[in-house]
Scaffold this motif. Structure first.
Motif, PDB file in Angstrom:
ATOM      1  N   ARG A   1      -9.460  10.171  12.195  1.00 52.62           N
ATOM      2  CA  ARG A   1      -8.562  10.424  11.068  1.00 52.62           C
ATOM      3  C   ARG A   1      -7.230  10.953  11.605  1.00 52.62           C
ATOM      4  NH1 ARG A   1     -11.731  14.168   6.800  1.00 52.62           N
ATOM      5  NH2 ARG A   1     -11.153  15.697   8.394  1.00 52.62           N
TER       6      ARG A   1
ATOM      7  N   PHE B   1      -5.511  11.186   4.739  1.00 50.55           N
ATOM      8  CA  PHE B   1      -5.755  10.715   6.098  1.00 50.55           C
ATOM      9  C   PHE B   1      -5.634   9.198   6.198  1.00 50.55           C
ATOM     10  CE2 PHE B   1      -8.371  14.530   5.487  1.00 50.55           C
ATOM     11  CZ  PHE B   1      -7.930  15.328   6.534  1.00 50.55           C
ATOM     12  N   SER B   2      -5.218   8.750   7.366  1.00 50.22           N
ATOM     13  CA  SER B   2      -5.382   7.349   7.738  1.00 50.22           C
ATOM     14  C   SER B   2      -6.651   7.292   8.572  1.00 50.22           C
ATOM     15  CB  SER B   2      -4.175   6.861   8.560  1.00 50.22           C
ATOM     16  OG  SER B   2      -4.442   5.578   9.115  1.00 50.22           O
ATOM     17  N   THR B   3      -7.712   6.731   8.017  1.00 55.42           N
ATOM     18  CA  THR B   3      -9.014   6.687   8.689  1.00 55.42           C
ATOM     19  C   THR B   3      -9.237   5.304   9.280  1.00 55.42           C
ATOM     20  OG1 THR B   3      -9.915   8.327   7.149  1.00 55.42           O
ATOM     21  CG2 THR B   3     -11.490   7.043   8.438  1.00 55.42           C
TER      22      THR B   3
END
Length: 283
Positions: A96, A142-144
């Motif tokens: 993340r 988040f960028s997961t």
């Protein structure tokens, strides 16, 4: 062979009793240890233990300022530790990234995972899984991004491996302030795998683990100050004297290395009275 339904509180013990034998010389038969439980020969007690994987941040990586426009920049680092009874074959790792300021998905790319063995000095490591060229959109803060690493990260029992998170940033990641940040973390159960022997499913960590904060800046800085330690003090100078020290300056570079290309020197009330000025560097 232990059943996969066994839990950590279960134990197993083998016992030997009622051995039927034939005497070689007399040809007669007999039963040995037929007196009940007290005559059994017992083996070791075996305690059931499931495959385990612990994930913690690598505290040797500090939070710091880094210059934008770099490739393969380490933005997070973690230790993966297996239990003493069984190794773990890691199949996927979901990382993340949280962004702030001008840093964001549009200004970063090429997410990679890099494994190293901390027990090997200066281990260069190797990439595991494929490169994620375009990162996922931010959702829930988040960028997961999940990277499949099957076959690339098989950790023996009682072994620690280091996993670094690498990222490339564009020259637009910072707008000149100090609020453009990237924070790496791994959510609870963000890592999946299986026991090397039992094949049981393994997930880690039990709670989210957060690495460091990287502050992205446009460039390094150079500060100048007067060095007072060992420097020349105010003094009277006799006409015609050569080789006296006028000042001692200290230059300090932060964030990135600096190459000094030009220094402009000025004197106060020294016009036409000072000649043959020299600069002496370190050493």
């Amino acid at each position: 062979l232990p059943s996969t339904s066994m839990v950590a509180t279960d134990t197993a013990q083998g016992r030997l009793s009622d051995i039927y034998v034939k005497r070689v010389l007399t040809g007669t038969y007999a039963t040995v240890l037929s007196g009940g439980d007290t005559d059994w020969v017992s083996g070791n007690v075996l305690q059931a233990s499931a495959a385990a994987l612990t994930t913690t941040p690598n505290t040797s990586l500090p939070s710091k300022q880094v210059v934008e426009g770099q490739t393969n920049m380490v933005v997070g680092s973690y230790y993966l530790q297996t239990g003493s009874t069984e190794g773990v074959n890691v199949s996927s790792i979901a990382t993340r990234l949280a962004f702030a300021g001008n840093a964001g998905v549009a200004n970063v790319s090429n997410l990679k995972l890099w494994k190293k063995d901390p027990s090997i000095a200066n281990d260069p490591g190797a990439q595991i899984g494929d490169t994620t060229t375009t990162l996922a959109a931010v959702s829930g803060g988040f960028s997961t991004n999940t990277i499949t690493v099957s076959g690339g990260l098989d950790i023996p029992a009682n072994k620690t491996m280091q996993i670094d998170v690498l990222l490339s940033t564009s020259t637009s990641t910072s707008d000149g302030g100090t609020d453009d940040t990237i924070i790496s973390s791994i959510a609870a159960a963000g890592i999946s795998g299986s026991g090397k022997t039992s094949g049981t499913t393994v997930t880690s960590p039990t709670a989210a683990q957060t690495s460091v904060t990287m502050t992205i800046v446009q460039g390094g800085r150079l500060s100048t100050s007067v060095e007072t330690s060992g420097a020349a003090s105010s003094q009277f100078v006799t006409t015609g004297v050569t080789g006296f020290e006028m000042a001692r300056l200290k230059l300090t570079a932060t964030v990135e290395d600096m190459k000094i290309e030009q220094l402009v020197l000025r004197t106060h009330n020294g016009s036409a009275n000072i000649a043959s000025v020299k600069l002496l560097g370190p050493g």
